[in-house]
Every structure is written in C-alpha cells, then in structure tokens.
Design a protein around this motif. Structure first.
Motif, PDB file in Angstrom:
ATOM      1  N   GLY A  44      -9.742  -6.606  -5.191  1.00  0.00           N
ATOM      2  CA  GLY A  44     -10.777  -5.645  -5.563  1.00  0.00           C
ATOM      3  C   GLY A  44     -10.780  -4.377  -4.722  1.00  0.00           C
ATOM      4  N   ILE A  51      -5.198  -0.579   1.188  1.00  0.00           N
ATOM      5  CA  ILE A  51      -3.866  -0.165   0.737  1.00  0.00           C
ATOM      6  C   ILE A  51      -3.786   1.362   0.717  1.00  0.00           C
ATOM      7  N   GLY A 112      -3.798 -14.219  -2.365  1.00  0.00           N
ATOM      8  CA  GLY A 112      -2.399 -13.989  -2.708  1.00  0.00           C
ATOM      9  C   GLY A 112      -1.475 -14.882  -1.901  1.00  0.00           C
ATOM     10  N   VAL A 113      -0.209 -14.943  -2.307  1.00  0.00           N
ATOM     11  CA  VAL A 113       0.759 -15.768  -1.576  1.00  0.00           C
ATOM     12  C   VAL A 113       2.022 -15.018  -1.144  1.00  0.00           C
ATOM     13  N   ALA A 116       4.893  -8.327  -3.929  1.00  0.00           N
ATOM     14  CA  ALA A 116       5.480  -7.922  -5.217  1.00  0.00           C
ATOM     15  C   ALA A 116       4.897  -8.652  -6.418  1.00  0.00           C
ATOM     16  N   GLN A 117       3.660  -9.066  -6.313  1.00  0.00           N
ATOM     17  CA  GLN A 117       2.961  -9.651  -7.459  1.00  0.00           C
ATOM     18  C   GLN A 117       1.470  -9.461  -7.222  1.00  0.00           C
ATOM     19  N   THR A 119      -2.668 -11.465  -7.823  1.00  0.00           N
ATOM     20  CA  THR A 119      -3.277 -12.794  -7.930  1.00  0.00           C
ATOM     21  C   THR A 119      -3.305 -13.288  -9.383  1.00  0.00           C
TER      22      THR A 119
HETATM   23  P1  UTP Z   1      -4.964  -8.300  -6.738  1.00  0.00           P
HETATM   24  O1  UTP Z   1      -4.530  -9.556  -7.348  1.00  0.00           O
HETATM   25  O2  UTP Z   1      -6.416  -8.075  -6.518  1.00  0.00           O
HETATM   26  O3  UTP Z   1      -4.299  -7.126  -7.553  1.00  0.00           O
HETATM   27  O4  UTP Z   1      -4.216  -8.133  -5.362  1.00  0.00           O
HETATM   28  P2  UTP Z   1      -4.842  -6.019  -8.527  1.00  0.00           P
HETATM   29  O5  UTP Z   1      -3.956  -6.003  -9.722  1.00  0.00           O
HETATM   30  O6  UTP Z   1      -4.932  -4.781  -7.704  1.00  0.00           O
HETATM   31  O7  UTP Z   1      -6.304  -6.473  -8.909  1.00  0.00           O
HETATM   32  P3  UTP Z   1      -6.913  -7.011 -10.267  1.00  0.00           P
HETATM   33  O8  UTP Z   1      -5.894  -7.973 -10.866  1.00  0.00           O
HETATM   34  O9  UTP Z   1      -7.120  -5.806 -11.082  1.00  0.00           O
HETATM   35  O10 UTP Z   1      -8.168  -7.691  -9.807  1.00  0.00           O
HETATM   36  C1  UTP Z   1      -4.381  -6.970  -4.557  1.00  0.00           C
HETATM   37  C2  UTP Z   1      -3.060  -6.538  -4.004  1.00  0.00           C
HETATM   38  O11 UTP Z   1      -2.563  -7.529  -3.093  1.00  0.00           O
HETATM   39  C3  UTP Z   1      -1.159  -7.624  -3.175  1.00  0.00           C
HETATM   40  C4  UTP Z   1      -0.711  -6.576  -4.176  1.00  0.00           C
HETATM   41  O12 UTP Z   1      -0.429  -5.384  -3.459  1.00  0.00           O
HETATM   42  C5  UTP Z   1      -1.963  -6.380  -5.036  1.00  0.00           C
HETATM   43  O13 UTP Z   1      -1.989  -5.105  -5.648  1.00  0.00           O
HETATM   44  N1  UTP Z   1      -0.779  -9.021  -3.565  1.00  0.00           N
HETATM   45  C6  UTP Z   1      -1.699  -9.891  -4.061  1.00  0.00           C
HETATM   46  C7  UTP Z   1       0.521  -9.430  -3.355  1.00  0.00           C
HETATM   47  O14 UTP Z   1       1.383  -8.657  -2.919  1.00  0.00           O
HETATM   48  N2  UTP Z   1       0.853 -10.731  -3.650  1.00  0.00           N
HETATM   49  C8  UTP Z   1      -0.045 -11.626  -4.116  1.00  0.00           C
HETATM   50  O15 UTP Z   1       0.321 -12.807  -4.320  1.00  0.00           O
HETATM   51  C9  UTP Z   1      -1.352 -11.184  -4.345  1.00  0.00           C
END
Ligand code: UTP
Length: 247
Positions: A44, A51, A112-113, A116-117, A119
């Motif tokens: 969020g 970031i 997250g885990v 490059a992806q 949640t």
């Molecule tokens: P989010 O899952 O909140 O991404 O993770 P998002 O797409 O910005 O948010 P939603 O889906 O709209 O709610 C936040 C950031 O954390 C990193 C990524 O940079 C992502 O943009 N992240 C998260 C990872 O690198 N790996 C993960 O497994 C999870």
C-alpha cells in the motif's frame, strides 16, 4: 474450506486501526465458521512512500523491491497484532513456514517473499502451496474490467472469466505502461496452472470478503478454472444463514 485471503495494502489502510481490526474480525469469523484461513498483505501507501524516497536516493529496482517487501511485512504485522494469539507472531518468509502454521491451526499472515513480483503472486503461490479451495483478492477495485476503471468511463465490469482469459487480458494490460492490472501476470499464470478457484473483489469493506467466502456471493469477478470448477463446499447454503449486515 481452505482459503487464502489477499488483502491489498491500500485496502488494509495501516493508518486506520479500525479498518485493520475489521479485517482481523472477518478472518476470525471465517475461522469460527470452520474454515482454514491464510492471509497475504500488500504494501500500500507505505511501500509507495518508501520506494519513492529510495528511488530518488538512487536505489536500483532490486533494492526497491526489498524495501517494498519490508513494507508488506510491516503491514502484515499490524494484522497480526489485531488477530492476537490466533496468528503466527511474525510474517512467515516462506510458503513452507505458512504451510506449517496452517497445519498447527494458526493463521499465517505473509507479506512479500522475493523481488520482481508483488503480493498478488505470493497469494496465488501460497494458495497453490496449501492446496486452497479458494483464493480471494480484496483489492481497491471491484474486480476485473475491460479497461482501467480509474482511467476510463467506458470500462465494463466482467463478472466471470476463465483463468486463461485472465492471463490473456493481463498480458495485454501489462504491455501498456502505466495501466493498472487487477492482479499481476505471474499471479494470473499461477492461478491458471493450479486451477485455483479465485474471486477478485473490492475489499475496502472486509464484510464483502466474509460474504464471498461463506456464500460465494459478491459483486466482483469469479475466475474459473478450465474445467469450470465446482463450487466450494457450503456455498449451496442459504445466504440468509450468514449473519452480518447485507450489502
Ligand atoms: P504489493 O504487493 O503491495 O504491490 O508490494 P503493489 O502492486 O504495489 O500493490 P497492490 O497489488 O496494488 O496492492 C509492494 C512492493 O513490494 C515489492 C514490489 O516492489 C512491490 O511493488 N514486492 C512485494 C516484491 O518485490 N516481492 C514480493 O513478493 C512482494
């Protein structure tokens, strides 16, 4: 049933303790109704803020992702506090850890885990790992649309589509820089390969998540496996048997 609930970071709203408590109450209600629940929380506004600042300071994308992951785990800790003893007290950093929590009868709240992806993909992978019957994405939009509803008035809501259609649609969206996808492409591909019954809905009111899991009723989007997918157990029950406010 065994359900994975994905709570978008924007939906959880860490600045609002009542909202976090309301999400925890829904998870508790689902457990009280006999369901096994695992949760994944997004980053969020907290992730965006950190970031953004780190990017200005020159951090590369890999490091930004690590910062994002840290933000998701911070948000997860708020939900853990709201859940109290029912939850594992730290966000599991692996699917194995979350699976072990489930076997102990506890709620795992993951962030997250890996870089490059997002949640979205973690949620789908966790659902696949624990052989979930249902994956619910509580996002800030009311499901899957023909276009980004925040960008165009012409966007039409899609009540139901196949996992293959979801993959195709999101692959198209992700090629248009800046367009918002309801879930990311990796998540859609995991949903497709695993045949996961999935719902994408507006999770700002957690009550919608509760109703969707208990009855299958919602105003979001059903993503159906290739074989159409049988309804999870319990959805035949009269929705009137579910107490709580109607939508
Ligand atoms: P989010 O899952 O909140 O991404 O993770 P998002 O797409 O910005 O948010 P939603 O889906 O709209 O709610 C936040 C950031 O954390 C990193 C990524 O940079 C992502 O943009 N992240 C998260 C990872 O690198 N790996 C993960 O497994 C999870």
């Amino acid at each position: 049933m065994n359900v994975v609930v994905s709570v978008g970071g924007s939906v959880l709203s860490p600045g609002d303790p009542e909202r976090v408590a309301a999400h925890a109450a829904v998870i508790e209600a689902l457990r009280d109704a006999g369901h096994e629940v695992s949760v994944v929380v997004g980053g969020g506004a907290t992730a965006l803020e950190y970031i953004g600042v780190a990017r200005e300071l020159g951090a590369n994308e890999m490091k930004l992702d690590e910062i994002g992951i840290a933000a998701t785990r911070l948000n997860a800790r708020l939900l853990i506090e709201a859940l109290g003893d029912a939850a594992v007290q730290t966000p599991p950093e692996t699917y194995e850890g979350a699976g072990e929590a489930l076997r102990r009868g506890e709620v795992a709240v993951m962030g997250g885990v890996a870089p490059a992806q997002t949640t979205d993909a973690v949620s789908a992978a966790l659902a696949e790992y624990v052989d979930a019957d249902l994956l619910v994405y509580g996002t800030s939009v009311a499901g899957v649309y023909t276009a980004d509803p925040n960008e165009t008035d012409d966007a039409e809501h899609i009540p139901e589509l196949s996992a293959a259609d979801l993959v195709e649609r999101i692959a198209g969206i992700e090629m248009n820089a800046g367009a918002a996808a309801p879930v990311d492409l990796l998540a859609a591909k995991v949903i497709q390969r695993s045949g996961l019954r999935t719902i994408v809905l507006d999770g700002t009111d957690p009550e919608r998540i509760r109703r969707a899991v208990l009855t299958g009723e919602h105003e979001g989007t059903d993503v159906l496996p290739a074989n159409g997918g049988a309804d999870p157990d319990g959805w035949d029950a009269d929705s009137a048997a579910v107490d709580g406010p109607d939508e």
